[in-house]
Design an enzyme around this catalytic site. Structure first.
Site, mmCIF file in Angstrom:
data_model
loop_
_atom_site.group_PDB
_atom_site.id
_atom_site.type_symbol
_atom_site.label_atom_id
_atom_site.label_comp_id
_atom_site.label_asym_id
_atom_site.label_seq_id
_atom_site.Cartn_x
_atom_site.Cartn_y
_atom_site.Cartn_z
ATOM 1 N N THR A 169 2.139 16.910 1.126
ATOM 2 C CA THR A 169 1.055 16.066 1.640
ATOM 3 C C THR A 169 1.471 15.456 2.977
ATOM 4 O O THR A 169 2.597 15.625 3.432
ATOM 5 C CB THR A 169 0.715 14.932 0.647
ATOM 6 O OG1 THR A 169 1.882 14.103 0.446
ATOM 7 C CG2 THR A 169 0.262 15.494 -0.689
ATOM 8 N N ALA A 209 -3.013 17.160 -4.129
ATOM 9 C CA ALA A 209 -2.207 15.999 -3.761
ATOM 10 C C ALA A 209 -1.403 15.507 -4.952
ATOM 11 O O ALA A 209 -0.378 14.849 -4.791
ATOM 12 C CB ALA A 209 -3.111 14.886 -3.245
ATOM 13 N N HIS A 222 4.431 3.378 -4.893
ATOM 14 C CA HIS A 222 5.411 4.448 -5.055
ATOM 15 C C HIS A 222 6.823 3.923 -4.789
ATOM 16 O O HIS A 222 7.009 2.821 -4.291
ATOM 17 C CB HIS A 222 5.114 5.604 -4.097
ATOM 18 C CG HIS A 222 3.961 6.449 -4.524
ATOM 19 N ND1 HIS A 222 2.657 6.091 -4.247
ATOM 20 C CD2 HIS A 222 3.903 7.624 -5.206
ATOM 21 C CE1 HIS A 222 1.849 7.017 -4.751
ATOM 22 N NE2 HIS A 222 2.576 7.951 -5.332
ATOM 23 N N LYS A 263 9.415 7.055 -0.382
ATOM 24 C CA LYS A 263 8.218 7.791 0.048
ATOM 25 C C LYS A 263 7.948 7.527 1.520
ATOM 26 O O LYS A 263 7.966 6.379 1.969
ATOM 27 C CB LYS A 263 7.006 7.409 -0.801
ATOM 28 C CG LYS A 263 5.785 8.291 -0.520
ATOM 29 C CD LYS A 263 4.719 8.114 -1.582
ATOM 30 C CE LYS A 263 3.493 8.958 -1.290
ATOM 31 N NZ LYS A 263 3.793 10.410 -1.265
#
Length: 247
Positions: free
Chosen positions: A80, A103, A136, A140
């Site tokens: 992504t 995704a 997250h 990330k």
């Protein structure tokens, strides 16, 4: 082709997801054809694979699209955060090979996406403000997450608008009042959170929240391998979790 005969290659096998994919492939009854890191020889892997699952980085997407299309190898894409140029390259590849793009490969979160579209169509933008919240792990590198954007896009589809025209992800300082019809995004980062996503619809008299918490990263690996098994033998085109789950 049954699962035992299917050879699955993994692009990004040295990463966190790649290692889980390498474990998930034989558990699903398929054969692990091999794998490469982000700078490995994808063309060689494609020749040895019936399907390639790709979890690398956004910068590789355009190059991978060209290589896999030239090889005629079906492509399951979980990367992504790429730009519109890469999106166009994916579309070009899908004219020559089957491309399964998601995704998020967790079945549950894709049900949330489907329900978010339904709520977007049912709850008027003039009465119900839509906000997408995601959290997250601290490693990330993109925000909002691809899944959060997919949820927002589903709400926008339900409302008959383009997400780009109503997306609001930059609130900071004196922003003024909330625009009617905007779809807001908030991204949180911390610890080792696998992934949490919520679509929140709020009016003057009620609040409706759809939430999915991923508790183990294996759910994504298992979903991606399931997608590879499903994709093998399909006609060229673009596919996703809606097709796999019949949503």
């Amino acid at each position: 082709m049954n699962g035992a005969d299917l050879r699955i290659g993994i692009a990004g096998i040295t990463g966190r997801m790649g290692k889980l994919l390498a474990e998930a492939v034989p558990l699903a009854g398929a054969t692990l054809a091999g794998g490469i890191g982000r700078d490995g020889d994808l063309a060689a892997l494609a020749r040895e694979s019936d399907v390639v699952i790709d979890f690398t980085v956004a910068a590789t997407v355009s190059r991978h699209a060209g290589i896999l299309a030239a090889a005629g190898t079906p492509w399951v894409l979980g990367t992504t955060g790429f730009d519109p140029a890469a999106e166009a390259d994916i579309a070009d590849a899908a004219a020559r090979i089957p491309v399964f793009q998601a995704a998020n490969f967790a079945p549950g979160v894709n049900l949330v996406i489907a329900l978010a579209e339904r709520l977007g169509a049912t709850l008027a933008a003039e009465t119900h403000d839509a906000e997408i919240l995601e959290m997250h792990h601290r490693q990330k590198i993109d925000a909002p997450s691809g899944t959060a954007l997919a949820i927002g896009a589903a709400v926008a589809r339900g409302r008959g608008v383009d997400l780009a025209a109503v997306k609001d992800s930059g609130r900071d300082g004196h922003t003024g009042k909330r625009e009617t019809g905007a779809i807001g995004f908030a991204a949180l980062r911390g610890g080792q959170i696998v992934g949490s996503h919520s679509a929140i619809f709020t009016s003057a008299v009620e609040q409706i929240t759809l939430t999915h918490h991923a508790l183990d990263r294996r759910i994504f690996a298992e979903g991606a391998v399931r997608a590879a098994l499903w994709l093998a033998g399909r006609a060229p085109g673009r596919y996703g979790m809606r097709d796999l789950l019949g949503l």
